[in-house]
Enzyme design. Structure first.
Site, short mmCIF file in Angstrom:
data_model
loop_
_atom_site.label_atom_id
_atom_site.label_comp_id
_atom_site.label_asym_id
_atom_site.label_seq_id
_atom_site.Cartn_x
_atom_site.Cartn_y
_atom_site.Cartn_z
N VAL A 108 0.86 -1.27 0.14
CA VAL A 108 0.22 0.08 -0.02
C VAL A 108 0.86 1.34 -0.19
O VAL A 108 1.74 1.31 0.90
CB VAL A 108 -0.81 -0.03 1.19
N GLY A 157 4.31 4.18 3.04
CA GLY A 157 3.89 2.84 2.41
C GLY A 157 4.12 1.80 3.45
O GLY A 157 4.67 1.98 4.56
N LYS A 158 3.67 0.75 3.14
CA LYS A 158 3.78 -0.55 3.74
C LYS A 158 3.17 -1.89 3.06
O LYS A 158 2.60 -1.53 2.18
CB LYS A 158 2.79 -0.50 4.96
N GLY A 159 3.85 -3.07 3.51
CA GLY A 159 3.66 -4.21 2.82
C GLY A 159 3.64 -5.28 3.62
O GLY A 159 3.71 -5.12 4.74
N ASP A 168 10.19 -5.18 8.48
CA ASP A 168 9.21 -5.20 9.84
C ASP A 168 9.19 -6.43 10.33
O ASP A 168 10.07 -7.07 10.19
CB ASP A 168 7.90 -4.48 8.96
#
Ligand code: NAD
Length: 416
Positions: free
Chosen positions: A59, A104-106, A145
């Site tokens: 995202v 953002g992040k995934g 992460d």
């Protein structure tokens, strides 16, 4: 416990700030929504020859100030709502720190503990190839992460590089130090927590040398936060915990020894030089500073009244629910919000990206000095905003961040 989803919780924090700063409703609507949401279903050949299909997400919440930036987590419970919330927080975290990034992040829905190393590598490479259509050193720069690390980042970097035909160090951060990584990245989040703990003790008139500190969660963030708070501020770390429970000693711990114990035994809960306590008890100890550095929702409406700490420095992302936040604010507890308190990690990730693009690497002193300077500046800007709006630190941090992203959005204009 809050019944709201993580994303709803995050938007609630945003809304509170947006209304206090009188943000135009149409700009607020742009800033609330994720810019891009990518869901990928991808096959991986397992060791026994069969194919398994995994679900992954990336995202990009906002890219008004620069490329998207944020980690990728591997967890069986990861879902789109969570990834959206984490991407949303990244936008405000990079803006509070005044970094030229968006958020953002995934994530991949997988229990990596059930994979062999070969399976983990194939999954990582295929996932990264799938999301590569929106990734790049100038588009979106992932990082580690939960359950991803420097080895996974090396595979990502290699996969991207093989696909484009040249080595692109700047496509991910958190890489091994000898492969385009940055010195000081491992301690960076804990160092930022230490800076915030020191500055908030100044604000509250507490002498750090006489202060007591409890740290929940004894992983990367918790360990470095405890170590640096004790070594560099001279405060007494009297309690620490991990998922198996905690330990308390009013005389204070030798944190280096605790870290060695954790490495050898896998937990601090059985450390012999203290009294066993539960995670709930740790949160309610009569200490000056509490550092939640484990998971989301640790402080909720059920225990917020019982928190005795004068300062809470949020090492973890989202450790305080909005209901608990209100209770703590009413009781005069100074809560240093996650988007500021744990931003040391993304700040050194920024340094890593800059070093990769320049192909010129800095020494550890340079990194520590630059990080501490930027953390102090951000803390002071948040305090100024807090005083200007007579509000709590979290809302102030959001106002400062939203103001910067809103400015970029207005200045750039709406295309076409
Ligand atoms: P980690 O996996 O290294 O450590 C997490 C620690 O929390 C472990 O000691 C684990 O045993 C403990 N824990 C898990 N469940 C617990 C529970 N119920 N009660 C008490 N302890 C529990 O993870 P980390 O990198 O230290 O991240 C911790 C938090 O900080 C997460 O919220 C993460 O998103 C956030 N964060 C990390 C970074 C970073 O640079 N590592 C940066 C920003 C934010």
């Amino acid at each position: 416990m809050s019944k709201k989803s993580l994303y709803e919780m995050a938007v609630e924090q945003f809304n509170r700030a947006a209304s206090l700063m009188d943000l135009e409703p149409d700009i607020a609507e742009v800033l609330r929504r994720p810019k891009r949401v990518l869901i990928v279903e991808f096959p991986v050949r397992m060791d026994d020859g069969h194919i398994e299909v995994f679900t992954g997400y990336r995202v990009q919440h906002n890219i008004a100030r620069g490329p998207a930036k944020g980690g990728i987590r591997y967890h069986p419970d990861t879902n789109l709502d969570e990834v959206k919330a984490l991407a949303f927080w990244m936008t405000w975290k990079t803006a509070v720190m005044n970094l030229p990034f968006g958020g953002g992040k995934g994530g991949v829905r997988v229990d990596p503990k059930k994979l062999s190393r070969g399976e983990l590598e194939r999954l990582s490479r295929r996932y990264f190839s799938e999301i590569q259509i929106i990734i790049g050193p100038h588009n979106d720069i992932p990082a580690p992460d939960v359950n991803t690390n420097a080895d996974v980042m090396a595979w990502y970097m290699d996969t991207y590089s093989m696909n484009v035909g040249y080595t692109a160090l700047g496509v991910v951060t958190g890489k091994p130090v000898d492969l385009g990584g940055s010195k000081g990245r491992e301690e960076a989040t804990g160092r930022g927590v230490k800076v915030c703990a020191g500055l908030s003790m100044d604000v509250m008139g507490i002498d750090p040398k006489k202060a007591t500190v409890a740290v929940q969660g004894f992983g990367n963030v918790g360990q470095y936060a405890a170590l640096l708070i004790s070594q560099e501020l001279g405060s007494k770390v009297v309690a620490v915990s991990d998922s198996k429970g905690g330990v308390y000693n009013p005389e204070g711990f030798d944190v280096e020894e605790l870290i060695r114990y954790k490495l050898e035994e896998g937990t601090v809960s059985t450390y012999p030089k203290g009294e066993k306590i539960s995670n709930e008890e740790l949160l309610e100890l009569d200490v000056d500073v509490l550092v939640p550095a484990a998971l989301e929702n640790a402080i909720h409406e059920g225990n917020a009244e019982k928190i005795k700490a004068k300062i809470v420095v949020e090492g973890a992302n989202g450790p305080t629910t909005p209901e608990a936040d209100e209770i703590l604010n009413r009781r005069g507890v100074l809560v240093v919000p996650d988007i500021l308190a744990n931003a040391g990690g993304v700040t050194v990730s920024y340094f890593e990206w800059v070093q990769d693009l320049q192909e010129f690497f800095w020494d550890l002193d340079q990194i520590r000095t630059a990080l501490e300077k930027m953390m102090k500046e951000a803390f002071s800007e948040v305090m100024k905003t807090k005083n200007k709006y007579s509000t709590d630190m979290r809302t102030a941090a959001y106002i400062l961040a939203i103001d910067r992203v809103a400015y970029a959005t207005r200045k750039r204009g709406i295309y076409p």
